[in-house]
Design an enzyme around this catalytic site. Structure first.
Site, short mmCIF file in Angstrom:
data_model
loop_
_atom_site.label_atom_id
_atom_site.label_comp_id
_atom_site.label_asym_id
_atom_site.label_seq_id
_atom_site.Cartn_x
_atom_site.Cartn_y
_atom_site.Cartn_z
N CYS A 1 0.69 -1.09 -0.19
CA CYS A 1 -0.11 -0.04 -0.34
C CYS A 1 1.23 1.57 0.09
O CYS A 1 1.87 1.21 0.83
CB CYS A 1 -0.53 -0.17 1.77
SG CYS A 1 -2.34 1.33 1.30
N PRO B 1 1.16 -10.00 -26.72
CA PRO B 1 1.44 -10.30 -28.14
C PRO B 1 0.49 -9.39 -28.80
O PRO B 1 -0.76 -10.21 -28.49
CB PRO B 1 1.50 -12.30 -27.90
CG PRO B 1 1.28 -12.49 -26.49
CD PRO B 1 0.51 -11.33 -25.96
N GLY B 2 1.56 -8.80 -29.21
CA GLY B 2 1.53 -8.43 -30.78
C GLY B 2 0.22 -6.92 -30.18
O GLY B 2 -0.48 -6.58 -30.99
#
Length: 278
Positions: free
Chosen positions: A121, A263-264
């Site tokens: 925190c 991814p991508g």
């Protein structure tokens, strides 16, 4: 005191506890079996004999955590201002005993705050709301990153979560080289603590850690942006989303903030000029 890069004094090789748990599966009776649960312990950072903060954290890589916290909270400007550290058991958890320079210790006492011990925190113990999002020196534009190399980093991020693989209970933070290779990483039950461990590690590594970006397995909060900027990190990748305050802080301090990294694909929130898209 021991050298700041010395091994933790605790002989801890396993950061999980086996517990008898009851599992439920659809159309199956409940069954009882042993399963792994991540350790979470109170960790006190003690500067020159005075306890400054208690955080809930995974009990490993604690000297890196202490270094990263000290830098990202502005307690020190350089690792050289910490002369040594020891990790020692206390009655209720662990202490990192830090030998801080006299000048920095005087400054720390002037603005000392006690943070409540919640998991990672960052707002606990802040006395006024105005203290949140404290000013950060704007970052230079000295880094670039080819987004085509991000997939390689994402593929190997889990390699730095051995406890997470067993328990599903930790966050990871890793340093991504411009090539997409991961130079190193750390995990913790608290996402902010994992990032502090990475920032502390980066501060004590060589020049190869100067170029690149930070990658976290969690969302990007304002504090993670602020911590990164305080330590000179110009690019922060997050697997999950960013908060509105994180975006505002990133815009203000010239940090390139990227979320939803998969991814991508990725979502660029701020300062896309550092990123190259092939």
């Amino acid at each position: 005191m021991n050298n700041i890069l010395s091994e933790e004094v605790l002989n801890v090789t396993d950061f999980t506890t086996s517990r008898q748990l009851t599992l439920w599966k659809r159309e199956d009776l409940q069954s009882s079996q042993l399963d792994d649960v991540a350790e979470e312990v109170p960790v006190a950072l003690v500067y020159n004999g005075i306890s400054h903060v208690v955080m809930m954290a995974s009990p490993k890589d604690l000297t890196h955590f202490a270094m990263g916290f000290s830098l990202s909270e502005g307690i020190i400007d350089s690792p050289r201002e910490i002369y040594g550290m020891d990790v020692v058991p206390s009655c209720n958890g662990l202490e990192v005993q830090i030998d801080l320079s006299s000048r920095r210790f005087m400054g720390l006492k002037a603005r000392r705050r006690a943070l409540a011990g919640r998991t990672g925190c960052g707002v606990c113990g802040v006395e006024q709301l105005n203290d949140i999002g404290k000013p950060v020196q704007p970052l230079p534009f000295s880094q670039t990153f080819n987004l085509g190399n991000l997939d390689r980093a994402l593929k190997h991020l889990n390699d730095f979560q051995p406890t997470g693989k067993l328990t599903g209970c930790t966050h990871a933070a890793a340093w991504v080289m411009p090539s997409g290779e991961l130079a190193g990483g750390h995990e913790d039950v608290g996402r902010h603590v994992a990032l502090d461990k990475l920032l502390g590690r980066r501060a004590t590594e060589g020049e190869e850690w100067r170029q690149g970006a930070a990658l976290v397995s969690s969302r990007a909060s304002y504090e993670m942006v602020q911590k990164s900027a305080m330590c000179g990190v110009e690019i922060l990748f997050a697997v999950s989303a960013a908060t509105t305050l994180a975006v505002e802080v990133a815009e203000r301090c010239n940090l390139t903030l990227v979320g939803f990294c998969k991814p991508g694909r990725a979502t660029i929130y701020t300062h896309p000029q550092r990123l190259i898209a092939d």
